[in-house]
Every structure is written in C-alpha cells, then in structure tokens.
Design a protein around this motif. Structure first.
Motif, PDB file in Angstrom:
ATOM      1  N   UNK A  18       0.797  -1.532  -0.005  1.00  0.00           N
ATOM      2  CA  UNK A  18       0.354  -0.024  -0.096  1.00  0.00           C
ATOM      3  C   UNK A  18       1.084   1.282   0.486  1.00  0.00           C
ATOM      4  N   UNK A  19       1.815   1.482   0.845  1.00  0.00           N
ATOM      5  CA  UNK A  19       2.882   2.168   0.653  1.00  0.00           C
ATOM      6  C   UNK A  19       3.651   2.570  -0.410  1.00  0.00           C
ATOM      7  N   UNK A  20       3.763   1.333  -0.808  1.00  0.00           N
ATOM      8  CA  UNK A  20       4.603   2.185  -3.017  1.00  0.00           C
ATOM      9  C   UNK A  20       3.614   2.196  -3.484  1.00  0.00           C
ATOM     10  N   UNK A  21       2.319   1.414  -3.494  1.00  0.00           N
ATOM     11  CA  UNK A  21       1.464   2.140  -4.431  1.00  0.00           C
ATOM     12  C   UNK A  21       1.612   3.391  -4.343  1.00  0.00           C
ATOM     13  N   UNK A  22       1.045   4.054  -2.716  1.00  0.00           N
ATOM     14  CA  UNK A  22      -0.207   5.471  -2.731  1.00  0.00           C
ATOM     15  C   UNK A  22       1.822   6.317  -3.285  1.00  0.00           C
TER      16      UNK A  22
END
Length: 128
Positions: A18-22
């Motif tokens: 989720x962090x990398x996607x964001x």
C-alpha cells in the motif's frame, strides 16, 4: 516466537504494498502536473523540437494520470493489468525525461519524470 515473527512479516507485506502503491500514485500525479505545465509552455506549431516536447509532455501527463487512477482504484483489479500500466508509465516517464533534459528550463520536469519512473520501479518490485 517464530510464529510471531512470521505473523509480523505477513502484516508488513500488505503495508509495504500500500505504501509503494501510494508513493507511485503520488509521484505520477506530480509528474503529470509537471509534464502538463512543460507542454503548455511549448508553442503549438513551433519548431520540430518544440512540437516533440509538447507531444511527449502531453502523452506523459495522460499516461501518469491514467496510472494514478488505476493505482487509486481499490476494486478487483487484475495484477497483470496493474503491472502493465505501471511498466508502461515507467517507460513513458523515462523517455519524456530525456526529451525534457534537452530543453532549456526542463530540468524540474525531467526530475519529476525520473521520480515517477523510480516510484514505478519500486512498486513493480513490490508486486514481484
């Protein structure tokens, strides 16, 4: 204790995803803005170089915008579709950065393109 370590690791993977996607979506948004601005400064119907810069900037802004929309949608998305979109975005961003490098005053937009490409690469690594 091994079960706890395994449990913690399995919880970190979705968080990193989720962090990398964001981070990728955010970098794409910033790149889209920089590209749209740079493209707007190129004179339509100007020199061949200016026309190329304008077309590349518009295309990069559109691809980054589409990528951001794909990454922002949390529905049932096919991982291969996401990977394809992000891979395409990375390639377009790198290509556009090279075009902006050759344009006086294009350094900031080139940096935004490279940052988006880097974020795309990091997200692709997370996808595996």
């Amino acid at each position: 204790m091994t079960a706890t370590t395994s449990h913690t690791t399995s919880q970190q993977d979705p968080i990193r995803f989720l962090e990398d996607r964001f981070a990728c979506a955010q970098a794409c948004t910033e790149c889209a803005r920089a590209c749209a601005l740079r493209a707007s400064l190129a004179e339509p119907g100007g020199t061949q170089g200016q026309e190329r810069l304008r077309r590349k900037g518009i295309m990069c802004a559109e691809v980054c915008d589409a990528t951001c929309r794909v990454l922002s949608a949390y529905g049932s998305q096919d991982e291969d579709d996401i990977r394809g979109q992000v891979t395409w975005c990375r390639a377009v961003c790198l290509d556009t950065a090279h075009v902006f490098d050759a344009d006086p005053g294009g350094e900031e937009a080139a940096r935004a393109c490279r940052a988006a490409a880097r974020a795309c690469s990091e997200f692709l690594q997370t996808l595996g």
